[in-house]
Design a protein around this motif. Structure first.
Motif, PDB file in Angstrom:
ATOM      1  N   ASN A  75       0.826  -1.127   0.021  1.00  0.00           N
ATOM      2  CA  ASN A  75       0.105  -0.113  -0.214  1.00  0.00           C
ATOM      3  C   ASN A  75       0.930   1.270   0.091  1.00  0.00           C
ATOM      4  N   ILE A  76       2.090   1.052   0.741  1.00  0.00           N
ATOM      5  CA  ILE A  76       3.016   2.420   0.908  1.00  0.00           C
ATOM      6  C   ILE A  76       3.595   2.535  -0.605  1.00  0.00           C
ATOM      7  N   ALA A  77       4.128   1.454  -1.325  1.00  0.00           N
ATOM      8  CA  ALA A  77       4.446   1.531  -2.784  1.00  0.00           C
ATOM      9  C   ALA A  77       3.574   2.445  -3.613  1.00  0.00           C
ATOM     10  N   SER A  78       2.103   1.813  -3.395  1.00  0.00           N
ATOM     11  CA  SER A  78       1.122   2.078  -4.348  1.00  0.00           C
ATOM     12  C   SER A  78       0.827   3.911  -3.897  1.00  0.00           C
ATOM     13  N   SER A  79       0.884   4.309  -2.824  1.00  0.00           N
ATOM     14  CA  SER A  79       0.813   5.772  -2.422  1.00  0.00           C
ATOM     15  C   SER A  79       1.971   6.250  -2.996  1.00  0.00           C
ATOM     16  N   GLN A  80       3.153   5.908  -2.890  1.00  0.00           N
ATOM     17  CA  GLN A  80       4.375   6.580  -3.532  1.00  0.00           C
ATOM     18  C   GLN A  80       4.382   6.766  -5.117  1.00  0.00           C
ATOM     19  N   VAL A  81       3.646   5.809  -5.850  1.00  0.00           N
ATOM     20  CA  VAL A  81       3.537   5.816  -7.147  1.00  0.00           C
ATOM     21  C   VAL A  81       2.455   6.798  -7.493  1.00  0.00           C
ATOM     22  N   GLU A  82       1.412   6.969  -6.503  1.00  0.00           N
ATOM     23  CA  GLU A  82       0.459   8.061  -6.962  1.00  0.00           C
ATOM     24  C   GLU A  82       0.995   9.340  -6.526  1.00  0.00           C
ATOM     25  N   LEU A  83       2.033   9.452  -5.618  1.00  0.00           N
ATOM     26  CA  LEU A  83       2.744  10.953  -5.492  1.00  0.00           C
ATOM     27  C   LEU A  83       3.734  11.022  -6.455  1.00  0.00           C
ATOM     28  N   LYS A  84       4.102  10.121  -7.451  1.00  0.00           N
ATOM     29  CA  LYS A  84       4.940  10.209  -8.464  1.00  0.00           C
ATOM     30  C   LYS A  84       6.291   9.967  -7.814  1.00  0.00           C
ATOM     31  N   ASP A  85       6.349   9.293  -6.766  1.00  0.00           N
ATOM     32  CA  ASP A  85       7.979   9.027  -6.342  1.00  0.00           C
ATOM     33  C   ASP A  85       8.178   7.645  -6.564  1.00  0.00           C
ATOM     34  N   ARG A  86       8.657   7.368  -7.963  1.00  0.00           N
ATOM     35  CA  ARG A  86       8.822   6.011  -8.413  1.00  0.00           C
ATOM     36  C   ARG A  86       9.980   5.170  -7.703  1.00  0.00           C
ATOM     37  N   SER A  87      11.038   6.152  -7.612  1.00  0.00           N
ATOM     38  CA  SER A  87      12.253   5.659  -6.941  1.00  0.00           C
ATOM     39  C   SER A  87      11.994   5.037  -5.493  1.00  0.00           C
ATOM     40  N   ALA A  88      11.085   5.710  -4.778  1.00  0.00           N
ATOM     41  CA  ALA A  88      10.807   5.173  -3.424  1.00  0.00           C
ATOM     42  C   ALA A  88       9.739   4.054  -3.378  1.00  0.00           C
ATOM     43  N   ALA A  89       8.879   4.221  -4.557  1.00  0.00           N
ATOM     44  CA  ALA A  89       7.884   2.990  -4.591  1.00  0.00           C
ATOM     45  C   ALA A  89       8.796   1.682  -5.022  1.00  0.00           C
ATOM     46  N   LYS A  90      10.009   1.820  -5.772  1.00  0.00           N
ATOM     47  CA  LYS A  90      10.571   0.723  -6.150  1.00  0.00           C
ATOM     48  C   LYS A  90      11.253   0.145  -4.895  1.00  0.00           C
ATOM     49  N   LYS A  91      12.021   0.727  -4.102  1.00  0.00           N
ATOM     50  CA  LYS A  91      12.682   0.620  -2.977  1.00  0.00           C
ATOM     51  C   LYS A  91      11.730  -0.311  -1.809  1.00  0.00           C
ATOM     52  N   THR A  92      10.599   0.161  -1.831  1.00  0.00           N
ATOM     53  CA  THR A  92       9.401  -0.149  -0.939  1.00  0.00           C
ATOM     54  C   THR A  92       9.277  -1.604  -1.457  1.00  0.00           C
ATOM     55  N   LEU A  93       8.948  -1.930  -2.809  1.00  0.00           N
ATOM     56  CA  LEU A  93       8.663  -3.256  -3.533  1.00  0.00           C
ATOM     57  C   LEU A  93       9.843  -4.141  -3.078  1.00  0.00           C
ATOM     58  N   GLU A  94      10.971  -3.744  -3.352  1.00  0.00           N
ATOM     59  CA  GLU A  94      12.157  -4.473  -3.181  1.00  0.00           C
ATOM     60  C   GLU A  94      12.340  -4.938  -1.672  1.00  0.00           C
ATOM     61  N   SER A  95      12.073  -3.893  -0.798  1.00  0.00           N
ATOM     62  CA  SER A  95      12.031  -4.261   0.632  1.00  0.00           C
ATOM     63  C   SER A  95      11.079  -5.564   1.160  1.00  0.00           C
ATOM     64  N   LEU A  96       9.887  -5.163   0.113  1.00  0.00           N
ATOM     65  CA  LEU A  96       8.705  -6.174   0.383  1.00  0.00           C
ATOM     66  C   LEU A  96       9.096  -7.764   0.085  1.00  0.00           C
ATOM     67  N   VAL A  97       9.501  -7.776  -1.191  1.00  0.00           N
ATOM     68  CA  VAL A  97      10.027  -8.957  -1.727  1.00  0.00           C
ATOM     69  C   VAL A  97      11.063  -9.718  -0.591  1.00  0.00           C
TER      70      VAL A  97
END
Length: 243
Positions: free
Chosen positions: A201-223
């Motif tokens: 959900n955090i990664a999705s919110s970051q994508v909506e905020l146009k912060d793709r770099s943060a979203a990528k790091k969040t997804l990698e952390s999740l995996v």
């Protein structure tokens, strides 16, 4: 000679008088006997009447007693039925009361794959907040979940309530608060099964905020942290789109 004749006459007269007296005496005895017999019969009739009257009185009293016994038996039967009905109502009341009390007592429920003791009011508060979310009333749902956490901070549902607060913010497009709510979940309950979904959900919110770099790091952390969680598969699919 004359003297002898006079003596004979006197003797004859005396004899006649004795016979007459004896005859009179015999008549009085018979009369007395008849009177006595008559009186005995009268007494017998009167005694028979008295006995008959006594028997009739006893018979009437016996009938009255039977009627009274019958009436009392009827009352006893009615009272017995009332007692049975009262006992049944009391039994039903105590069974109902016991069931009500059991409902108020904490129950064992499965929360996030683990058994936990949850009170009835606690369960109702959580269910009502979740029902608001499903009905699309996200603002009220988020408020209800926040109230839930304040009332039941140690509840087994607390991590889930925090997660749904983040989702409620996300549904209202309040992405910053959505991220903050999910980060609060990760800080307090880092190993909770909802943690993987919170990262997604955090990664999705970051994508909506146009912060793709943060979203990528969040997804990698999740995996990395939750490789076997269903959210990890979704994260891998999204990461493929970042390349």
């Amino acid at each position: 000679m004359i003297k002898k004749t006079l003596i004979a006459a006197l003797m004859a007269a005396f004899s006649c008088a004795s016979l007459s007296a004896h005859a009179a005496l015999f008549g009085d005895d018979e009369a007395r006997k008849a009177i006595i017999d008559l009186r005995s019969k009268v007494d017998g009739i009167q005694q028979s009447k008295a006995e008959t009257s006594a028997v009739l009185t006893l018979s009437n009293q016996n009938d009255a007693l039977k009627q009274e016994i019958s009436r009392l038996n009827g009352q006893i039967e009615v009272l017995s039925n009332e007692v049975q009905n009262l006992q049944q109502r009391q039994k039903d009341f105590y069974v109902d009361l016991d069931n009500r009390l059991r409902k108020l007592e904490p129950q064992v429920v499965a929360v996030d794959g683990k058994d936990a003791m949850v009170g009835q009011s606690e369960q109702s508060a959580y269910d009502n907040a979740l029902a608001l979310f499903k009905a699309g009333d996200y603002k009220k749902s988020g408020t209800s979940f926040a109230d839930f956490i304040q009332r039941y901070p140690e509840s087994a549902y607390a991590p889930s309530a925090q997660y749904w607060i983040g989702n409620a913010y996300y549904a209202q497009r309040d992405y910053k608060n959505a991220i903050a709510a999910q980060q609060a979940l990760l800080k307090k309950y880092p190993d909770n099964p909802k943690a993987a979904d919170a990262l997604l959900n955090i990664a999705s919110s970051q994508v909506e905020l146009k912060d793709r770099s943060a979203a990528k790091k969040t997804l990698e952390s999740l995996v990395a942290k939750f490789p076997n969680a269903p959210a990890a598969q979704t994260a891998k699919e999204r990461l493929a789109n970042f390349k």
